[in-house]
Enzyme design. Structure first.
Site, mmCIF file in Angstrom:
data_model
loop_
_atom_site.group_PDB
_atom_site.id
_atom_site.type_symbol
_atom_site.label_atom_id
_atom_site.label_comp_id
_atom_site.label_asym_id
_atom_site.label_seq_id
_atom_site.Cartn_x
_atom_site.Cartn_y
_atom_site.Cartn_z
ATOM 1 N N ASP A 60 -17.765 -8.663 -11.829
ATOM 2 C CA ASP A 60 -17.702 -8.675 -10.376
ATOM 3 C C ASP A 60 -16.516 -9.553 -10.003
ATOM 4 O OD1 ASP A 60 -17.952 -9.004 -7.663
ATOM 5 O OD2 ASP A 60 -20.038 -9.658 -7.695
ATOM 6 N N SER A 141 -0.395 -2.020 -2.129
ATOM 7 C CA SER A 141 -0.462 -0.735 -1.438
ATOM 8 C C SER A 141 0.761 -0.582 -0.560
ATOM 9 C CB SER A 141 -1.717 -0.664 -0.568
ATOM 10 O OG SER A 141 -1.686 0.493 0.260
ATOM 11 N N TYR A 154 -7.184 -4.373 6.020
ATOM 12 C CA TYR A 154 -6.811 -3.909 4.678
ATOM 13 C C TYR A 154 -5.302 -4.020 4.487
ATOM 14 C CZ TYR A 154 -5.842 -0.709 0.818
ATOM 15 O OH TYR A 154 -5.385 -0.153 -0.349
ATOM 16 N N LYS A 158 -3.191 -6.357 1.622
ATOM 17 C CA LYS A 158 -2.223 -5.837 0.655
ATOM 18 C C LYS A 158 -0.844 -6.455 0.861
ATOM 19 C CE LYS A 158 -5.021 -3.311 -1.687
ATOM 20 N NZ LYS A 158 -5.327 -3.626 -3.100
#
Length: 252
Positions: A60, A141, A154, A158
Site C-alpha cells: 500500500d 502525466s 489531479y 502530477k
C-alpha cells in the site's frame, strides 16, 4: 539498439495493472529481477508467475512502512536495487474543484505525491548504501504540463511529481539519475476512477484525441517502453528529464 537489464533489480509500484503491468513485463523480458509492488497481491502474484525472475510484494503506497519494506525486500532478495519505478497513482472523479471535499484533496496528494516521495526516499537510501548508484523513474502525466478542466487537483499532483523529479535529479546526481514520464490518457483504470466508466466509447475517444497529432490514446506499452529507456544505460546522460509520452498533445 537492444536494452538489457540482465541481473538488474527493479521495483515497480502499482506493478500489476495498467502502465505498471506493462512495465513489469518489459523489465522482466529484458532480464531484470522484478519486484512487483501492488496493493492487489493476487494480481501481482499472477504477473510475477509469468516472468523469469520476479516476486510479488503486497504494498500500500500510502503506508510508509510498506514502502520501506518493499525496498528492503528487494535488497534482501536480490542483493541490490538498481531501478525504482514509482508508478502507482490514481485520479479523482472528474468535476469542478469548488465541489471537491478536503478529504479527496488530501487523498490525491497522498496517493500521487507522498507515495512518490516515499519511493524516492527509500530507493535512494538503498542505492546509496549499496554504492552502485541507480535510476528512479516516476510516472507523472501530461496533465501536469497541459491541464484540462475537471481534474484540477489531479493535475496539480502530477505537476508536483514533475517538479519533485527535476529537483531530486539535481540533488542526487551524479550517482543516481531521476526521470519521469508524462503519459496521455489511456484505457486503463484511470478511466474508471476519473469518469466512472470501464472504457471510453469510440465517440469519446475521438473527441479526446482530436488534438493529438498521433491520433490515438496512449497504450500501456508506450509508457513501459519510455520508462525502460530512461532507466537504461543508453540514457546515461539523461536526468531530470520528464518525457512527454502523449502523441504530441503537449505541442498543440
Amino acid at each position: 539498439m537492444q536494452i538489457s537489464f540482465q541481473d538488474k533489480t527493479v521495483i515497480v509500484t502499482g506493478g500489476a495493472g495498467g502502465f505498471g503491468e506493462a512495465t513489469s513485463r518489459t523489465f522482466g523480458s529484458s532480464g531484470a529481477n522484478v519486484v512487483i509492488a501492488d496493493v492487489n497481491l493476487e494480481r501481482a502474484q499472477a504477473v510475477a508467475a509469468d516472468l523469469p525472475s520476479a516476486i510479488a510484494v503486497e504494498t500500500d503506497v500510502l503506508d510508509e512502512s510498506a514502502m520501506k519494506n518493499v525496498v528492503k525486500t528487494a535488497v534482501d532478495t536480490y542483493g541490490c536495487l538498481d531501478v525504482m519505478v514509482n508508478n502507482a497513482g490514481l485520479p479523482h472523479l472528474s468535476g469542478p474543484m469548488i465541489e471537491m471535499d478536503t478529504e479527496t484533496v488530501d487523498w490525491q496528494f497522498a496517493v500521487n505525491v507522498r507515495s512518490v516521495f516515499l519511493g524516492c526516499k527509500y530507493a535512494a537510501l538503498a542505492m546509496q548504501n549499496t554504492g552502485g548508484g541507480g535510476v528512479i523513474v516516476n510516472t507523472a502525466s501530461i496533465a501536469g504540463r497541459r491541464p484540462r478542466p475537471g481534474l484540477t487537483i489531479y493535475n496539480a499532483t502530477k505537476g508536483a511529481v514533475i517538479t519533485l523529479t527535476r529537483s531530486l535529479a539535481s540533488e542526487l546526481g551524479p550517482q543516481i539519475r531521476v526521470n519521469a514520464v508524462n503519459p496521455l490518457v489511456s484505457q486503463t483504470g484511470f478511466i474508471k476512477n476519473a469518469l466512472g466508466v470501464d472504457q471510453l466509447g469510440a465517440e469519446a475517444v475521438a473527441a479526446m484525441t482530436a488534438n493529438v497529432p498521433i491520433g490515438r490514446m496512449t497504450e500501456p506499452q508506450d509508457v513501459a517502453n519510455a520508462i525502460a529507456y530512461l532507466a537504461s544505460d543508453q540514457a546515461s546522460m539523461l536526468t531530470g528529464v520528464c518525457l512527454d509520452v502523449d502523441g504530441g498533445r503537449s505541442i498543440q
